[in-house]
Design an enzyme around this catalytic site. Sequence first.
Site, PDB file in Angstrom:
ATOM      1  N   ASP A  89      -6.637   0.944   0.630  1.00 54.70           N
ATOM      2  CA  ASP A  89      -6.738   1.089   1.951  1.00 54.70           C
ATOM      3  C   ASP A  89      -8.024   0.746   2.760  1.00 54.70           C
ATOM      4  OD1 ASP A  89      -8.622   3.005   1.126  1.00 54.70           O
ATOM      5  OD2 ASP A  89      -7.828   4.696   2.521  1.00 54.70           O
ATOM      6  N   LYS A 107       0.947  -1.031   0.073  1.00 58.42           N
ATOM      7  CA  LYS A 107      -0.020   0.155  -0.164  1.00 58.42           C
ATOM      8  C   LYS A 107       0.811   1.250   0.069  1.00 58.42           C
ATOM      9  CE  LYS A 107      -2.102   2.547   3.079  1.00 58.42           C
ATOM     10  NZ  LYS A 107      -2.552   3.024   4.375  1.00 58.42           N
TER      11      LYS A 107
END
Length: 251
Positions: free
Chosen positions: A168, A149
Amino acid sequence: MPAAKKPAKRSSASADTTKPITPPKTYKPTDPKRVQEILKRLNARYGGATCALTHRNAWELLDATILSAQCTDVRVNMVTPELFALYPTPESLAQQQPEAIEPIIKSTGFFRNKAKSIVGAAKAVTEQFGGKVPQTMAELLTVPGAARKTANVVLGTWFGIAEGVVVDTHVHRISRRLELTHANDAKSIEQDLMQVIPKSRWIDFSHQVIHHGRQLCVARKPKCVECPLETICHAADKTYSSVPIHKTATP
Ligand code: SF4
């Protein structure tokens, strides 16, 4: 799913998005036409959306993204001015002990681990990459504190490189509500999204969905009446629906 309430009035935000685009019998949530419609509507509402973490360069964005784990961007933006003023470069941060950083970042939570991560990242960037944040997924994944991420945020937002899709908590929840994936872990969700979203939209899609998750498609009681995706969303926990609900479209 209890019967959804009829709203008193639809907002103007959804005025031009009133028509379902796929008949129920042929419904395939990842149909390219439906995906294009989702992207079009997101773009219309959240065009220009970008990362909310304050940063002036790739290094600051890497730091801020590491600090944003389990924390809001607003909170991170409150601590990074002091951090970046005291330690403006990877070299300057690499010389510190994590304990020296902890008081500055304490309010972001998990501060001991985060202090270790950002000092470790500073050392890696200084010693292995000549003081410059690397520009490939493989290299970024060797930096302490940087998982996929974080790497996707830095690559996409700063370098404009689409190597993956940022997943996310908002992208996770909304991709499932929209049935773009039925996976429930970030890695699999990202793989699914990379299959159905055109690569040219990977970066924007994440930014726009994150904004959507903050403004309308919130975790509890999403504001479906105001949502431009309402007529093409069958999420099980919608608070208003003009189309059939799909029980499996859970957040
Ligand atoms: S209609 Fe509701 S659940 Fe569906 S995307 Fe919009 S806010 Fe989220």
